[in-house]
Design a protein around this motif. Structure first.
Motif, PDB file in Angstrom:
ATOM      1  N   ALA A  49       5.469  -2.698   6.064  1.00  0.00           N
ATOM      2  CA  ALA A  49       6.152  -3.991   6.018  1.00  0.00           C
ATOM      3  C   ALA A  49       5.334  -4.954   5.164  1.00  0.00           C
ATOM      4  O   ALA A  49       4.104  -4.947   5.208  1.00  0.00           O
ATOM      5  CB  ALA A  49       6.311  -4.542   7.427  1.00  0.00           C
ATOM      6  N   GLY A  50       6.011  -5.756   4.373  1.00  0.00           N
ATOM      7  CA  GLY A  50       5.334  -6.723   3.528  1.00  0.00           C
ATOM      8  C   GLY A  50       4.960  -6.195   2.154  1.00  0.00           C
ATOM      9  O   GLY A  50       4.377  -6.925   1.350  1.00  0.00           O
ATOM     10  N   THR A  51       5.296  -4.945   1.872  1.00  0.00           N
ATOM     11  CA  THR A  51       4.988  -4.379   0.551  1.00  0.00           C
ATOM     12  C   THR A  51       5.794  -5.113  -0.513  1.00  0.00           C
ATOM     13  O   THR A  51       7.014  -5.184  -0.434  1.00  0.00           O
ATOM     14  CB  THR A  51       5.302  -2.871   0.492  1.00  0.00           C
ATOM     15  N   ARG A  52       5.100  -5.662  -1.497  1.00  0.00           N
ATOM     16  CA  ARG A  52       5.760  -6.379  -2.598  1.00  0.00           C
ATOM     17  C   ARG A  52       5.693  -5.598  -3.902  1.00  0.00           C
ATOM     18  O   ARG A  52       6.466  -5.862  -4.817  1.00  0.00           O
ATOM     19  CB  ARG A  52       5.140  -7.755  -2.762  1.00  0.00           C
ATOM     20  N   ALA A  79       8.642  -2.953  -5.410  1.00  0.00           N
ATOM     21  CA  ALA A  79       8.637  -2.459  -4.032  1.00  0.00           C
ATOM     22  C   ALA A  79       9.846  -1.580  -3.725  1.00  0.00           C
ATOM     23  O   ALA A  79       9.771  -0.723  -2.844  1.00  0.00           O
ATOM     24  CB  ALA A  79       8.577  -3.627  -3.056  1.00  0.00           C
ATOM     25  N   ASP A 130       0.439  -6.270  -1.260  1.00  0.00           N
ATOM     26  CA  ASP A 130       1.131  -7.463  -0.772  1.00  0.00           C
ATOM     27  C   ASP A 130       1.364  -8.493  -1.873  1.00  0.00           C
ATOM     28  O   ASP A 130       1.677  -9.643  -1.587  1.00  0.00           O
ATOM     29  CB  ASP A 130       0.355  -8.089   0.394  1.00  0.00           C
ATOM     30  N   ASN A 132       2.934  -9.198  -6.124  1.00  0.00           N
ATOM     31  CA  ASN A 132       3.658  -8.776  -7.322  1.00  0.00           C
ATOM     32  C   ASN A 132       3.977 -10.033  -8.111  1.00  0.00           C
ATOM     33  O   ASN A 132       4.614 -10.927  -7.593  1.00  0.00           O
ATOM     34  CB  ASN A 132       4.945  -8.030  -6.974  1.00  0.00           C
ATOM     35  N   HIS A 153      -5.659  -6.701  -1.059  1.00  0.00           N
ATOM     36  CA  HIS A 153      -4.198  -6.724  -1.182  1.00  0.00           C
ATOM     37  C   HIS A 153      -3.547  -5.406  -0.771  1.00  0.00           C
ATOM     38  O   HIS A 153      -2.344  -5.264  -0.865  1.00  0.00           O
ATOM     39  CB  HIS A 153      -3.795  -7.051  -2.629  1.00  0.00           C
ATOM     40  N   LEU A 155      -2.019  -2.781   1.575  1.00  0.00           N
ATOM     41  CA  LEU A 155      -1.411  -2.654   2.902  1.00  0.00           C
ATOM     42  C   LEU A 155      -1.438  -1.213   3.393  1.00  0.00           C
ATOM     43  O   LEU A 155      -1.361  -0.963   4.595  1.00  0.00           O
ATOM     44  CB  LEU A 155       0.043  -3.135   2.858  1.00  0.00           C
TER      45      LEU A 155
END
Length: 166
Positions: A49-52, A79, A130, A132, A153, A155
């Motif tokens: 979760a939160g991967t950009r 992502a 996290d 981009n 950064h 995750l």
């Protein structure tokens, strides 16, 4: 009752298996190697979760060069991406990603070509980030520089290691 689903980032390839031989299609063509120099097909799942964005590197820690040998440096991979295959720098840019500079001095995937002797390990590492775009990174970014830039950064990571020797 609530159930928590824990995702684990997983990296796979239809080109080679974990600990298996990298086929000639993905081996460098030059320096005595006669491969086709086509990037392996990679796929992944389980992004945290939160991967950009994602970053991807391919690295030979067994290379006789100080600090090993970087075969592929890619970042700002959107992502929504769930895999990579053979892509030129132009195709990568169109997809929103950036290729950095490998140890061959090129912005591309360049395959294995170890000196004759024992097989080398080629470690493909996917980083879920996290951010981009990757602040401070650009088209001249090398593998070691990228690893420093992504500190704080990451995750999650996943690796896939192939072998090649001649």
């Amino acid at each position: 009752m609530l159930l928590a689903v824990i995702l684990t980032l997983v990296l796979t390839s239809s080109t080679f298996t974990e600990g298996g031989a990298i086929p000639v299609r993905s081996v460098y063509n030059g320096y005595g190697c006669t491969g086709l120099n086509i990037a392996p097909n990679l796929a992944w799942s389980g992004a945290p979760a939160g991967t950009r964005s994602f970053a991807l590197t391919a690295f030979d820690p067994d290379a006789p060069a100080p600090g090993g040998w970087w075969h592929w440096v890619a970042f700002d991979i959107p992502a929504r991406t769930i895999g990579l295959g053979p892509a030129s720098e132009d195709e990568a840019k169109a997809a929103g990603m950036t290729y950095g500079v490998n140890s061959f001095g090129k912005r591309a995937y360049d395959g294995p070509c170890p000196p004759p002797g024992r097989p080398h390990h080629y470690v493909f590492t996917l980083y879920a980030l996290d951010v981009n775009p990757m602040s401070g990174a650009g088209p001249r970014t090398t593998g070691p520089e990228l690893r420093k830039l992504i500190e704080g950064h990451v995750l999650g990571t996943a690796t896939l290691t192939g072998l090649y020797g001649r």
